[in-house]
Design a protein around this motif. Structure first.
Motif, PDB file in Angstrom:
ATOM      1  N   ALA A 112       0.405  25.130  12.515  1.00  0.00           N
ATOM      2  CA  ALA A 112      -1.285  24.367  11.505  1.00  0.00           C
ATOM      3  C   ALA A 112      -1.564  23.025  12.317  1.00  0.00           C
ATOM      4  N   SER A 113      -1.915  22.836  11.478  1.00  0.00           N
ATOM      5  CA  SER A 113      -3.108  21.297  11.743  1.00  0.00           C
ATOM      6  C   SER A 113      -3.530  20.792   9.866  1.00  0.00           C
ATOM      7  N   LEU A 114      -2.862  19.710  10.042  1.00  0.00           N
ATOM      8  CA  LEU A 114      -2.894  19.038   8.756  1.00  0.00           C
ATOM      9  C   LEU A 114      -3.808  17.469   8.782  1.00  0.00           C
ATOM     10  N   THR A 115      -4.492  17.103   7.819  1.00  0.00           N
ATOM     11  CA  THR A 115      -5.037  16.205   7.842  1.00  0.00           C
ATOM     12  C   THR A 115      -4.497  15.007   6.292  1.00  0.00           C
ATOM     13  N   LEU A 116      -4.095  13.577   7.187  1.00  0.00           N
ATOM     14  CA  LEU A 116      -3.910  13.038   6.138  1.00  0.00           C
ATOM     15  C   LEU A 116      -4.922  11.882   5.934  1.00  0.00           C
ATOM     16  N   SER A 117      -4.906  11.954   4.562  1.00  0.00           N
ATOM     17  CA  SER A 117      -6.002  10.224   4.120  1.00  0.00           C
ATOM     18  C   SER A 117      -5.177   9.347   3.431  1.00  0.00           C
ATOM     19  N   CYS A 118      -5.695   7.849   3.520  1.00  0.00           N
ATOM     20  CA  CYS A 118      -5.195   6.481   3.684  1.00  0.00           C
ATOM     21  C   CYS A 118      -6.665   6.050   2.579  1.00  0.00           C
ATOM     22  N   VAL A 119      -6.512   6.074   1.476  1.00  0.00           N
ATOM     23  CA  VAL A 119      -7.664   5.297   0.948  1.00  0.00           C
ATOM     24  C   VAL A 119      -7.171   3.635   0.721  1.00  0.00           C
ATOM     25  N   GLU A 120      -8.194   2.346   1.120  1.00  0.00           N
ATOM     26  CA  GLU A 120      -7.381   0.893   1.146  1.00  0.00           C
ATOM     27  C   GLU A 120      -8.464   0.770  -0.231  1.00  0.00           C
ATOM     28  N   ASN A 121      -7.841   1.001  -1.553  1.00  0.00           N
ATOM     29  CA  ASN A 121      -8.811   0.582  -2.777  1.00  0.00           C
ATOM     30  C   ASN A 121      -8.352  -1.503  -2.478  1.00  0.00           C
ATOM     31  N   PHE A 122     -10.198  -1.307  -2.589  1.00  0.00           N
ATOM     32  CA  PHE A 122      -9.808  -3.309  -3.553  1.00  0.00           C
ATOM     33  C   PHE A 122      -9.890  -3.880  -1.825  1.00  0.00           C
ATOM     34  N   ARG A 123     -10.290  -2.859  -0.678  1.00  0.00           N
ATOM     35  CA  ARG A 123      -9.825  -3.967   0.341  1.00  0.00           C
ATOM     36  C   ARG A 123     -11.348  -4.790   0.668  1.00  0.00           C
ATOM     37  N   THR A 124     -10.244  -5.976   1.155  1.00  0.00           N
ATOM     38  CA  THR A 124     -10.662  -7.227   1.721  1.00  0.00           C
ATOM     39  C   THR A 124     -11.004  -7.559   3.087  1.00  0.00           C
ATOM     40  N   SER A 125     -11.815  -8.889   3.532  1.00  0.00           N
ATOM     41  CA  SER A 125     -12.210  -8.906   4.890  1.00  0.00           C
ATOM     42  C   SER A 125     -10.670  -9.358   5.250  1.00  0.00           C
ATOM     43  N   ASP A 126     -10.103  -9.489   5.311  1.00  0.00           N
ATOM     44  CA  ASP A 126      -8.589 -10.156   5.081  1.00  0.00           C
ATOM     45  C   ASP A 126      -7.247  -8.582   6.098  1.00  0.00           C
ATOM     46  N   SER A 127      -7.731  -7.739   5.530  1.00  0.00           N
ATOM     47  CA  SER A 127      -7.556  -6.693   5.674  1.00  0.00           C
ATOM     48  C   SER A 127      -7.657  -5.825   7.378  1.00  0.00           C
ATOM     49  N   TYR A 128      -6.730  -6.158   8.254  1.00  0.00           N
ATOM     50  CA  TYR A 128      -7.096  -5.507   9.416  1.00  0.00           C
ATOM     51  C   TYR A 128      -6.849  -4.630   9.874  1.00  0.00           C
ATOM     52  N   ALA A 129      -6.035  -4.173   9.716  1.00  0.00           N
ATOM     53  CA  ALA A 129      -4.896  -2.864   9.957  1.00  0.00           C
ATOM     54  C   ALA A 129      -4.623  -1.913   9.207  1.00  0.00           C
ATOM     55  N   VAL A 130      -4.907  -0.551   8.997  1.00  0.00           N
ATOM     56  CA  VAL A 130      -3.458   0.619   8.521  1.00  0.00           C
ATOM     57  C   VAL A 130      -2.583   1.083   9.889  1.00  0.00           C
ATOM     58  N   ALA A 131      -1.754   1.670   9.547  1.00  0.00           N
ATOM     59  CA  ALA A 131      -0.727   2.259   9.357  1.00  0.00           C
ATOM     60  C   ALA A 131       0.062   3.757   9.062  1.00  0.00           C
ATOM     61  N   TRP A 132       0.453   4.317   9.677  1.00  0.00           N
ATOM     62  CA  TRP A 132       0.949   5.337   8.744  1.00  0.00           C
ATOM     63  C   TRP A 132       2.427   5.741   9.993  1.00  0.00           C
ATOM     64  N   PHE A 133       3.221   5.821   8.971  1.00  0.00           N
ATOM     65  CA  PHE A 133       4.348   5.970   8.870  1.00  0.00           C
ATOM     66  C   PHE A 133       5.324   7.191   8.401  1.00  0.00           C
ATOM     67  N   ARG A 134       5.821   7.614   9.003  1.00  0.00           N
ATOM     68  CA  ARG A 134       6.644   8.442   8.285  1.00  0.00           C
ATOM     69  C   ARG A 134       8.703   8.756   8.274  1.00  0.00           C
ATOM     70  N   GLN A 135       9.261   9.469   6.861  1.00  0.00           N
ATOM     71  CA  GLN A 135      10.557   9.634   6.778  1.00  0.00           C
ATOM     72  C   GLN A 135      10.758  10.189   6.752  1.00  0.00           C
ATOM     73  N   PRO A 136      11.321  11.166   7.651  1.00  0.00           N
ATOM     74  CA  PRO A 136      12.603  12.456   7.801  1.00  0.00           C
ATOM     75  C   PRO A 136      13.138  12.746   6.848  1.00  0.00           C
ATOM     76  N   PRO A 137      14.220  14.103   6.285  1.00  0.00           N
ATOM     77  CA  PRO A 137      14.841  13.994   5.470  1.00  0.00           C
ATOM     78  C   PRO A 137      16.357  13.258   5.725  1.00  0.00           C
ATOM     79  N   GLY A 138      16.949  12.577   4.910  1.00  0.00           N
ATOM     80  CA  GLY A 138      18.386  11.926   5.589  1.00  0.00           C
ATOM     81  C   GLY A 138      18.184  10.869   7.086  1.00  0.00           C
ATOM     82  N   LYS A 139      16.950  10.342   7.528  1.00  0.00           N
ATOM     83  CA  LYS A 139      16.906   9.557   8.136  1.00  0.00           C
ATOM     84  C   LYS A 139      16.187   8.114   7.923  1.00  0.00           C
ATOM     85  N   GLU A 140      16.057   7.491   9.159  1.00  0.00           N
ATOM     86  CA  GLU A 140      15.311   6.029   8.915  1.00  0.00           C
ATOM     87  C   GLU A 140      12.906   6.551   8.798  1.00  0.00           C
ATOM     88  N   ARG A 141      12.595   5.409   8.359  1.00  0.00           N
ATOM     89  CA  ARG A 141      11.494   5.664   8.183  1.00  0.00           C
ATOM     90  C   ARG A 141      11.245   5.399   9.977  1.00  0.00           C
TER      91      ARG A 141
END
Length: 122
Positions: free
Chosen positions: A15-44
């Motif tokens: 299947a497919s899934l789309t995640l969303s991330c809203v940056e509230n109160f975003r200012t002009s010095d916000s440069y980038a956004v990244a996604w990370f994940r942490q599987p169960p029992g593992k490192e991010r």
């Protein structure tokens, strides 16, 4: 809450899934956004990163054929579309923002969302 991630859920493999991330109160010095994940029992682990300008984009190499990161600048939202999901994609997915380009370097991200759970069953 500065970053709000949503869109997770339980899906079947393939299947497919789309995640969303809203940056509230975003200012002009916000440069980038990244996604990370942490599987169960593992490192991010790093998934993908995108600068708000769109000029810089980086994927974890093993995911770049299935995952797509994009943004809607007007809505201060970054998306992660995940295709052909596999059980090993099961994880809590986090978005994070930074004032400079950090790529996969997680300590460089100064603001983190609360995470959204993605569960893929076989």
């Amino acid at each position: 809450v500065q970053l709000q991630a949503c869109g997770g859920g339980e899906v079947q493999a393939g299947a497919s899934l789309t995640l969303s991330c809203v940056e509230n109160f975003r200012t002009s010095d916000s440069y980038a956004v990244a996604w990370f994940r942490q599987p169960p029992g593992k490192e991010r682990e790093f998934v993908a990163a995108l600068s708000w300008s769109g000029k810089q984009r980086l994927y974890e190499e093993s995911l770049q054929n299935r995952f797509i990161i994009s943004s809607d600048d007007a809505k201060n939202t970054v998306f992660l579309k995940m295709n052909n999901l596999k059980p090993e994609d099961t994880a809590v997915y986090y978005c994070a923002s930074s004032r400079v380009w950090n790529g996969r370097y997680s300590p460089g991200y100064n603001s983190w969302g609360q995470g959204t759970q993605v569960t893929v069953s076989s």
